[in-house]
Design an enzyme around this catalytic site. Structure first.
Site, PDB file in Angstrom:
ATOM      1  N   GLN A 103     -87.780-105.185  61.321  1.00  0.00           N
ATOM      2  CA  GLN A 103     -88.263-105.441  59.966  1.00  0.00           C
ATOM      3  C   GLN A 103     -87.158-106.114  59.158  1.00  0.00           C
ATOM      4  O   GLN A 103     -87.364-106.505  58.020  1.00  0.00           O
ATOM      5  CB  GLN A 103     -88.633-104.121  59.289  1.00  0.00           C
ATOM      6  CG  GLN A 103     -89.749-103.365  59.962  1.00  0.00           C
ATOM      7  CD  GLN A 103     -89.814-101.937  59.441  1.00  0.00           C
ATOM      8  OE1 GLN A 103     -90.342-101.661  58.385  1.00  0.00           O
ATOM      9  NE2 GLN A 103     -89.253-101.024  60.194  1.00  0.00           N
ATOM     10  N   ASN A 104     -85.968-106.185  59.746  1.00  0.00           N
ATOM     11  CA  ASN A 104     -84.824-106.711  59.006  1.00  0.00           C
ATOM     12  C   ASN A 104     -84.810-108.232  59.017  1.00  0.00           C
ATOM     13  O   ASN A 104     -85.389-108.872  59.899  1.00  0.00           O
ATOM     14  CB  ASN A 104     -83.522-106.164  59.607  1.00  0.00           C
ATOM     15  CG  ASN A 104     -83.438-104.666  59.454  1.00  0.00           C
ATOM     16  OD1 ASN A 104     -84.142-104.087  58.636  1.00  0.00           O
ATOM     17  ND2 ASN A 104     -82.591-104.027  60.238  1.00  0.00           N
ATOM     18  N   ASP A 106     -81.739-109.824  58.549  1.00  0.00           N
ATOM     19  CA  ASP A 106     -80.301-110.097  58.492  1.00  0.00           C
ATOM     20  C   ASP A 106     -79.734-110.802  59.720  1.00  0.00           C
ATOM     21  O   ASP A 106     -78.535-111.089  59.769  1.00  0.00           O
ATOM     22  CB  ASP A 106     -79.533-108.794  58.221  1.00  0.00           C
ATOM     23  CG  ASP A 106     -79.844-107.694  59.250  1.00  0.00           C
ATOM     24  OD1 ASP A 106     -80.203-108.023  60.396  1.00  0.00           O
ATOM     25  OD2 ASP A 106     -79.715-106.514  58.888  1.00  0.00           O
ATOM     26  N   HIS A 121     -90.777-109.405  59.298  1.00  0.00           N
ATOM     27  CA  HIS A 121     -90.786-109.829  57.892  1.00  0.00           C
ATOM     28  C   HIS A 121     -90.158-111.204  57.685  1.00  0.00           C
ATOM     29  O   HIS A 121     -89.831-111.563  56.556  1.00  0.00           O
ATOM     30  CB  HIS A 121     -90.079-108.782  57.026  1.00  0.00           C
ATOM     31  CG  HIS A 121     -90.846-107.494  56.928  1.00  0.00           C
ATOM     32  ND1 HIS A 121     -90.249-106.270  56.745  1.00  0.00           N
ATOM     33  CD2 HIS A 121     -92.174-107.249  57.004  1.00  0.00           C
ATOM     34  CE1 HIS A 121     -91.188-105.327  56.704  1.00  0.00           C
ATOM     35  NE2 HIS A 121     -92.355-105.894  56.870  1.00  0.00           N
ATOM     36  N   GLY A 189     -83.978 -96.174  62.416  1.00  0.00           N
ATOM     37  CA  GLY A 189     -83.627 -96.403  61.019  1.00  0.00           C
ATOM     38  C   GLY A 189     -84.721 -96.977  60.147  1.00  0.00           C
ATOM     39  O   GLY A 189     -84.499 -97.958  59.448  1.00  0.00           O
ATOM     40  N   THR A 190     -85.883 -96.345  60.168  1.00  0.00           N
ATOM     41  CA  THR A 190     -86.927 -96.813  59.252  1.00  0.00           C
ATOM     42  C   THR A 190     -87.753 -95.637  58.743  1.00  0.00           C
ATOM     43  O   THR A 190     -87.996 -94.680  59.468  1.00  0.00           O
ATOM     44  CB  THR A 190     -87.799 -97.915  59.904  1.00  0.00           C
ATOM     45  OG1 THR A 190     -88.770 -98.346  58.968  1.00  0.00           O
ATOM     46  CG2 THR A 190     -88.474 -97.465  61.177  1.00  0.00           C
ATOM     47  N   ASN A 215     -82.727 -91.481  63.502  1.00  0.00           N
ATOM     48  CA  ASN A 215     -82.633 -91.593  62.046  1.00  0.00           C
ATOM     49  C   ASN A 215     -81.729 -90.475  61.548  1.00  0.00           C
ATOM     50  O   ASN A 215     -81.639 -89.421  62.172  1.00  0.00           O
ATOM     51  CB  ASN A 215     -84.028 -91.477  61.402  1.00  0.00           C
ATOM     52  CG  ASN A 215     -84.102 -92.088  60.011  1.00  0.00           C
ATOM     53  OD1 ASN A 215     -83.241 -91.836  59.169  1.00  0.00           O
ATOM     54  ND2 ASN A 215     -85.131 -92.874  59.754  1.00  0.00           N
TER      55      ASN A 215
HETATM   56  P1  NAD Z   1     -86.595 -98.575  55.592  1.00  0.00           P
HETATM   57  O1  NAD Z   1     -88.013 -98.166  55.631  1.00  0.00           O
HETATM   58  O2  NAD Z   1     -86.175 -99.674  56.477  1.00  0.00           O
HETATM   59  O3  NAD Z   1     -85.730 -97.224  55.845  1.00  0.00           O
HETATM   60  C1  NAD Z   1     -84.361 -97.068  55.978  1.00  0.00           C
HETATM   61  C2  NAD Z   1     -84.200 -95.840  56.889  1.00  0.00           C
HETATM   62  O4  NAD Z   1     -82.922 -95.847  57.485  1.00  0.00           O
HETATM   63  C3  NAD Z   1     -84.351 -94.459  56.222  1.00  0.00           C
HETATM   64  O5  NAD Z   1     -85.307 -93.696  56.942  1.00  0.00           O
HETATM   65  C4  NAD Z   1     -82.957 -93.821  56.378  1.00  0.00           C
HETATM   66  O6  NAD Z   1     -83.012 -92.415  56.555  1.00  0.00           O
HETATM   67  C5  NAD Z   1     -82.449 -94.517  57.601  1.00  0.00           C
HETATM   68  N1  NAD Z   1     -80.999 -94.598  57.756  1.00  0.00           N
HETATM   69  C6  NAD Z   1     -80.067 -94.771  56.775  1.00  0.00           C
HETATM   70  N2  NAD Z   1     -78.831 -94.871  57.319  1.00  0.00           N
HETATM   71  C7  NAD Z   1     -78.996 -94.788  58.666  1.00  0.00           C
HETATM   72  C8  NAD Z   1     -78.103 -94.830  59.762  1.00  0.00           C
HETATM   73  N3  NAD Z   1     -76.789 -95.016  59.600  1.00  0.00           N
HETATM   74  N4  NAD Z   1     -78.604 -94.688  61.005  1.00  0.00           N
HETATM   75  C9  NAD Z   1     -79.935 -94.500  61.205  1.00  0.00           C
HETATM   76  N5  NAD Z   1     -80.840 -94.459  60.196  1.00  0.00           N
HETATM   77  C10 NAD Z   1     -80.369 -94.592  58.940  1.00  0.00           C
HETATM   78  O7  NAD Z   1     -86.152 -98.815  54.158  1.00  0.00           O
HETATM   79  P2  NAD Z   1     -86.138 -99.914  53.076  1.00  0.00           P
HETATM   80  O8  NAD Z   1     -84.743-100.357  52.894  1.00  0.00           O
HETATM   81  O9  NAD Z   1     -86.907 -99.413  51.916  1.00  0.00           O
HETATM   82  O10 NAD Z   1     -86.909-101.134  53.724  1.00  0.00           O
HETATM   83  C11 NAD Z   1     -87.894-101.862  53.169  1.00  0.00           C
HETATM   84  C12 NAD Z   1     -88.036-103.113  54.002  1.00  0.00           C
HETATM   85  O11 NAD Z   1     -86.990-104.028  53.709  1.00  0.00           O
HETATM   86  C13 NAD Z   1     -87.952-102.858  55.486  1.00  0.00           C
HETATM   87  O12 NAD Z   1     -88.804-103.744  56.111  1.00  0.00           O
HETATM   88  C14 NAD Z   1     -86.531-103.179  55.796  1.00  0.00           C
HETATM   89  O13 NAD Z   1     -86.319-103.536  57.146  1.00  0.00           O
HETATM   90  C15 NAD Z   1     -86.238-104.331  54.838  1.00  0.00           C
HETATM   91  N6  NAD Z   1     -84.791-104.358  54.578  1.00  0.00           N
HETATM   92  C16 NAD Z   1     -84.022-105.095  55.435  1.00  0.00           C
HETATM   93  C17 NAD Z   1     -82.663-105.087  55.310  1.00  0.00           C
HETATM   94  C18 NAD Z   1     -81.871-105.882  56.293  1.00  0.00           C
HETATM   95  O14 NAD Z   1     -82.313-106.953  56.722  1.00  0.00           O
HETATM   96  N7  NAD Z   1     -80.715-105.371  56.712  1.00  0.00           N
HETATM   97  C19 NAD Z   1     -82.049-104.350  54.274  1.00  0.00           C
HETATM   98  C20 NAD Z   1     -82.863-103.640  53.394  1.00  0.00           C
HETATM   99  C21 NAD Z   1     -84.247-103.638  53.574  1.00  0.00           C
END
Ligand code: NAD
Length: 250
Positions: A103-104, A106, A121, A189-190, A215
């Site tokens: 879903q990332n 990055d 995404h 991690g989601t 997670n």
């Molecule tokens: P998300 O639904 O992707 O959830 C983040 C999850 O990661 C949580 O359940 C949390 O408990 C868990 N987590 C935190 N630190 C962790 C670790 N070190 N190891 C394992 N798990 C860990 O959350 P969101 O940020 O609300 O996402 C919304 C959307 O936006 C998603 O599709 C997400 O992928 C995207 N997003 C992408 C990026 C990126 O590209 N890096 C950053 C922020 C959000």
């Protein structure tokens, strides 16, 4: 069951599986320095999510781009893959992982060396012309001038989905296929709160996959579909798993 026994169980399941698929969310990139969007320290506690509203973007492209550039290009652009991304790439190379659905936006899975990656995404790596839909590598576009424009003079938009946009067709189709083929499906991690992405693990479950979840906190999946919950940071759990998967090869 102790965590080490759970890890051994997961390692055995992966080694005997015909098809293993990973599904990652913002949590996998937290230890690369990119916080999730939501939650206490989430990016939306510092930035206004309105910049990813399509109507706002079209009405005020310069204002939207000022934040988009800072967040998704200056800040995300500095991040490096971490051990969790690296272990997934190694698993693919050694034939133990068939695809990553992320879903990332990055690009860290690809930077770690994963080759089969479906970006549910979209991606920040390309920009799309809002008039012709032509795509440009973000690295080829001068972002010192905002909003960036295409040859036609139309505003360029990052090629990831904004609020209300539909999921890229090919990524959606491939993600469903990868979920349906999986014997082992690893969620990393989601929260499971983002729709329709959260349907993908459900599809894997319906098709009989063993659902492994990594997670730091329980998610919406934990009680509903997860078979094995590995609590901990993605880098730590994946590094432990790597030891068990590659015990003989070192
Ligand atoms: P998300 O639904 O992707 O959830 C983040 C999850 O990661 C949580 O359940 C949390 O408990 C868990 N987590 C935190 N630190 C962790 C670790 N070190 N190891 C394992 N798990 C860990 O959350 P969101 O940020 O609300 O996402 C919304 C959307 O936006 C998603 O599709 C997400 O992928 C995207 N997003 C992408 C990026 C990126 O590209 N890096 C950053 C922020 C959000």
């Amino acid at each position: 069951m102790a965590q080490i026994d759970l890890l051994q169980k997961v390692a055995n399941a992966i080694k005997t599986a015909k098809h293993t698929t990973a599904f990652s969310g913002a949590g996998i990139s937290v230890e690369s320095g990119i916080p999730p969007f939501r939650g206490h320290d989430g990016l939306w506690s510092k930035y206004d999510p309105t910049v990813l509203d399509l109507n706002y973007f079209h009405a005020k492209p310069k204002e939207a781009w000022a934040v988009i550039r800072e967040l998704f290009y200056d800040f995300f652009g500095k991040a490096q893959p971490n051990a969790a991304h690296n272990v997934l790439a190694r698993m693919e190379k050694e034939g133990l992982l068939q695809a990553v659905i992320t879903q990332n936006i990055d690009n860290l899975h690809q930077e770690a060396g994963s080759r089969i990656v479906y970006e549910f995404h979209g991606t920040a790596q390309t920009l799309v012309c809002t008039k012709t839909r032509k795509r440009y590598p973000a690295s080829s576009v001068d972002l010192s001038v905002i909003p960036p424009l295409s040859e036609t003079g139309a505003v360029l938009k990052p090629d990831f989905i904004f609020f209300g946009e539909t999921i890229p067709q090919l990524a959606f189709k491939k993600s469903v296929e990868e979920a349906e083929k999986a014997d082992v499906f690893i969620i990393i991690g989601t929260t499971g709160e983002v729709m329709p992405a959260s349907m993908i693990p459900q599809k894997a479950k319906l098709n009989g996959a063993t659902i492994v979840e990594i997670n730091t906190e329980p998610s919406l999946f934990t009680r509903s579909i997860t078979n094995v919950f590995l609590k901990g940071k993605a880098t730590e759990v994946m590094s432990e798993l790597e030891k068990l998967l590659f015990a003989e090869t070192g």
